[in-house]
Design a protein around this motif. Structure first.
Motif, PDB file in Angstrom:
ATOM      1  N   ASN A   7       1.133  -0.720  -0.037  1.00  0.00           N
ATOM      2  CA  ASN A   7      -0.273   0.089  -0.248  1.00  0.00           C
ATOM      3  C   ASN A   7       0.865   1.389   0.395  1.00  0.00           C
ATOM      4  N   ILE A   8       0.457   2.150  -0.664  1.00  0.00           N
ATOM      5  CA  ILE A   8       0.993   3.470  -0.599  1.00  0.00           C
ATOM      6  C   ILE A   8       1.586   3.732   0.772  1.00  0.00           C
ATOM      7  N   PHE A   9       0.995   4.102   1.831  1.00  0.00           N
ATOM      8  CA  PHE A   9       1.925   5.190   2.991  1.00  0.00           C
ATOM      9  C   PHE A   9       3.121   3.609   2.663  1.00  0.00           C
ATOM     10  N   ALA A  10       2.506   2.328   3.378  1.00  0.00           N
ATOM     11  CA  ALA A  10       3.742   1.624   3.660  1.00  0.00           C
ATOM     12  C   ALA A  10       5.248   1.212   2.831  1.00  0.00           C
ATOM     13  N   PHE A  31       2.974  13.079   7.474  1.00  0.00           N
ATOM     14  CA  PHE A  31       2.923  14.258   5.916  1.00  0.00           C
ATOM     15  C   PHE A  31       1.315  14.842   5.604  1.00  0.00           C
ATOM     16  N   ASN A  32       2.443  15.722   4.851  1.00  0.00           N
ATOM     17  CA  ASN A  32       0.492  16.329   4.330  1.00  0.00           C
ATOM     18  C   ASN A  32       0.168  16.003   3.162  1.00  0.00           C
ATOM     19  N   ASP A  33      -1.423  15.932   2.906  1.00  0.00           N
ATOM     20  CA  ASP A  33      -2.059  14.374   2.189  1.00  0.00           C
ATOM     21  C   ASP A  33      -1.792  15.468   0.647  1.00  0.00           C
ATOM     22  N   ILE A  34      -1.596  14.263  -0.038  1.00  0.00           N
ATOM     23  CA  ILE A  34      -1.151  15.039  -1.167  1.00  0.00           C
ATOM     24  C   ILE A  34      -2.879  16.149  -2.405  1.00  0.00           C
ATOM     25  N   ASN A  35      -3.515  15.801  -1.702  1.00  0.00           N
ATOM     26  CA  ASN A  35      -5.195  16.001  -2.912  1.00  0.00           C
ATOM     27  C   ASN A  35      -5.864  16.718  -1.135  1.00  0.00           C
ATOM     28  N   ALA A  90     -10.718  10.366  11.171  1.00  0.00           N
ATOM     29  CA  ALA A  90     -10.065   8.623  10.812  1.00  0.00           C
ATOM     30  C   ALA A  90     -11.140   7.590  10.289  1.00  0.00           C
ATOM     31  N   ASN A  91     -10.914   7.555   8.876  1.00  0.00           N
ATOM     32  CA  ASN A  91     -12.054   6.952   8.286  1.00  0.00           C
ATOM     33  C   ASN A  91     -11.148   5.474   8.167  1.00  0.00           C
ATOM     34  N   ILE A  92     -12.653   4.288   8.885  1.00  0.00           N
ATOM     35  CA  ILE A  92     -11.973   2.995   8.552  1.00  0.00           C
ATOM     36  C   ILE A  92     -12.928   2.637   7.332  1.00  0.00           C
ATOM     37  N   GLY A  96     -16.659   3.353   6.160  1.00  0.00           N
ATOM     38  CA  GLY A  96     -15.914   5.127   6.247  1.00  0.00           C
ATOM     39  C   GLY A  96     -15.270   5.893   4.946  1.00  0.00           C
ATOM     40  N   GLY A  97     -15.102   4.839   4.144  1.00  0.00           N
ATOM     41  CA  GLY A  97     -14.245   5.401   2.576  1.00  0.00           C
ATOM     42  C   GLY A  97     -12.742   5.628   3.109  1.00  0.00           C
ATOM     43  N   GLN A  98     -12.142   4.468   3.375  1.00  0.00           N
ATOM     44  CA  GLN A  98     -10.755   4.796   3.889  1.00  0.00           C
ATOM     45  C   GLN A  98     -10.279   3.841   2.258  1.00  0.00           C
ATOM     46  N   GLU A  99      -9.081   4.566   1.457  1.00  0.00           N
ATOM     47  CA  GLU A  99      -9.176   4.374   0.176  1.00  0.00           C
ATOM     48  C   GLU A  99      -8.000   3.569   1.028  1.00  0.00           C
ATOM     49  N   VAL A 100      -6.802   3.993   1.475  1.00  0.00           N
ATOM     50  CA  VAL A 100      -5.642   3.886   1.971  1.00  0.00           C
ATOM     51  C   VAL A 100      -5.249   2.353   2.743  1.00  0.00           C
ATOM     52  N   PRO A 101      -5.236   1.396   2.814  1.00  0.00           N
ATOM     53  CA  PRO A 101      -5.891   0.495   3.844  1.00  0.00           C
ATOM     54  C   PRO A 101      -3.865   0.120   4.375  1.00  0.00           C
ATOM     55  N   LEU A 103      -3.819   2.034   8.438  1.00  0.00           N
ATOM     56  CA  LEU A 103      -4.333   3.303   9.292  1.00  0.00           C
ATOM     57  C   LEU A 103      -3.950   4.512   9.610  1.00  0.00           C
ATOM     58  N   HIS A 104      -4.510   5.509   9.673  1.00  0.00           N
ATOM     59  CA  HIS A 104      -4.455   6.516   9.351  1.00  0.00           C
ATOM     60  C   HIS A 104      -5.581   7.517  10.072  1.00  0.00           C
ATOM     61  N   ALA A 105      -4.689   8.860  10.407  1.00  0.00           N
ATOM     62  CA  ALA A 105      -5.472   9.887  11.054  1.00  0.00           C
ATOM     63  C   ALA A 105      -5.380  11.207  10.414  1.00  0.00           C
ATOM     64  N   HIS A 106      -6.439  12.013   9.921  1.00  0.00           N
ATOM     65  CA  HIS A 106      -6.170  13.046   8.690  1.00  0.00           C
ATOM     66  C   HIS A 106      -6.196  13.897  10.223  1.00  0.00           C
ATOM     67  N   ILE A 107      -5.673  14.614  10.015  1.00  0.00           N
ATOM     68  CA  ILE A 107      -5.869  16.312  10.673  1.00  0.00           C
ATOM     69  C   ILE A 107      -5.759  17.744   9.928  1.00  0.00           C
TER      70      ILE A 107
HETATM   71  P1  5GP Z   1      -8.721   8.013   3.098  1.00  0.00           P
HETATM   72  O1  5GP Z   1      -9.513   8.173   2.506  1.00  0.00           O
HETATM   73  O2  5GP Z   1      -7.804   6.325   3.042  1.00  0.00           O
HETATM   74  O3  5GP Z   1      -8.990   8.034   4.352  1.00  0.00           O
HETATM   75  O4  5GP Z   1      -7.638   8.990   2.976  1.00  0.00           O
HETATM   76  C1  5GP Z   1      -6.191   8.917   2.094  1.00  0.00           C
HETATM   77  C2  5GP Z   1      -5.646  10.257   1.873  1.00  0.00           C
HETATM   78  O5  5GP Z   1      -4.206   9.402   1.643  1.00  0.00           O
HETATM   79  C3  5GP Z   1      -5.988  11.079   0.936  1.00  0.00           C
HETATM   80  O6  5GP Z   1      -6.888  11.728   1.066  1.00  0.00           O
HETATM   81  C4  5GP Z   1      -5.376  11.045  -0.500  1.00  0.00           C
HETATM   82  O7  5GP Z   1      -5.829  12.170  -0.858  1.00  0.00           O
HETATM   83  C5  5GP Z   1      -4.246  10.330   0.538  1.00  0.00           C
HETATM   84  N1  5GP Z   1      -2.920   9.964  -0.805  1.00  0.00           N
HETATM   85  C6  5GP Z   1      -3.536   9.331  -1.144  1.00  0.00           C
HETATM   86  N2  5GP Z   1      -2.019   8.640  -2.013  1.00  0.00           N
HETATM   87  C7  5GP Z   1      -1.243   9.990  -1.195  1.00  0.00           C
HETATM   88  C8  5GP Z   1       0.290  10.142  -1.691  1.00  0.00           C
HETATM   89  O8  5GP Z   1       0.313   9.128  -2.360  1.00  0.00           O
HETATM   90  N3  5GP Z   1       0.257  10.916  -0.533  1.00  0.00           N
HETATM   91  C9  5GP Z   1       0.138  11.186   0.027  1.00  0.00           C
HETATM   92  N4  5GP Z   1       0.823  12.303   0.555  1.00  0.00           N
HETATM   93  N5  5GP Z   1      -1.173  11.190   0.240  1.00  0.00           N
HETATM   94  C10 5GP Z   1      -1.684  10.494  -0.484  1.00  0.00           C
END
Ligand code: 5GP
Length: 127
Positions: A7-10, A31-35, A90-92, A96-101, A103-107
């Motif tokens: 996964n991308i965070f790994a 780290f800052n969210d890419i979007n 935290a989207n689970i 929850g709409g979790q995209e990246v598998p 665990l992460h907390a959004h601030i």
């Molecule tokens: P989720 O929907 O899983 O809670 O959120 C995943 C978040 O990871 C999204 O807000 C998305 O923009 C962010 N994200 C996805 N890929 C990357 C990446 O490669 N780098 C960074 N910095 N953020 C990412």
């Protein structure tokens, strides 16, 4: 769900993909969210291989749990969000709409953030 080591965070944790790092300690990386969805949108992830909050709360060691929770507080402070406030999310899983598998907390912060949930996305709520 089994942890996917690709996964991308790994990959970010292994340094295979760059990130805009805000904070790092023994237990967590931020780290800052890419979007970004707010003027400040930072992700905090534990360094261990955990997919979800359930997974983390059941399997993580006390030091890992403490380290992750403390890191979130440290990041909020480092970002200067304590006075004006912020949102922690935290989207689970699927609902929850979790995209990246991993665990992460959004601030989120830097501006008033509006309602807790977007309006109109839920067809029907039984009460
Ligand atoms: P989720 O929907 O899983 O809670 O959120 C995943 C978040 O990871 C999204 O807000 C998305 O923009 C962010 N994200 C996805 N890929 C990357 C990446 O490669 N780098 C960074 N910095 N953020 C990412």
């Amino acid at each position: 769900m089994a942890y996917d080591q690709n996964n991308i965070f790994a990959k970010i944790l292994r340094g295979e993909i760059p990130c805009d790092k805000v904070y790092e300690d023994e237990w967590a990386l931020a780290f800052n969210d890419i979007n970004p969805q707010a003027p400040i949108h930072t992700l905090v992830i534990p360094k261990g291989e955990y997919v979800s909050w359930d997974d983390f709360s059941a399997m993580a060691t006390p030091d890992e749990v403490l380290g992750f929770i403390r890191a979130i507080g440290n990041v909020a402070q480092k970002l200067g969000l304590n006075e004006d406030g912020y949102r922690l999310l935290a989207n689970i899983g699927a609902n929850g709409g979790q995209e990246v598998p991993h665990l992460h907390a959004h601030i989120f912060g830097g501006a008033p953030l509006g309602p807790m949930l977007a309006r109109g996305h839920i067809d029907k709520i039984d009460t």
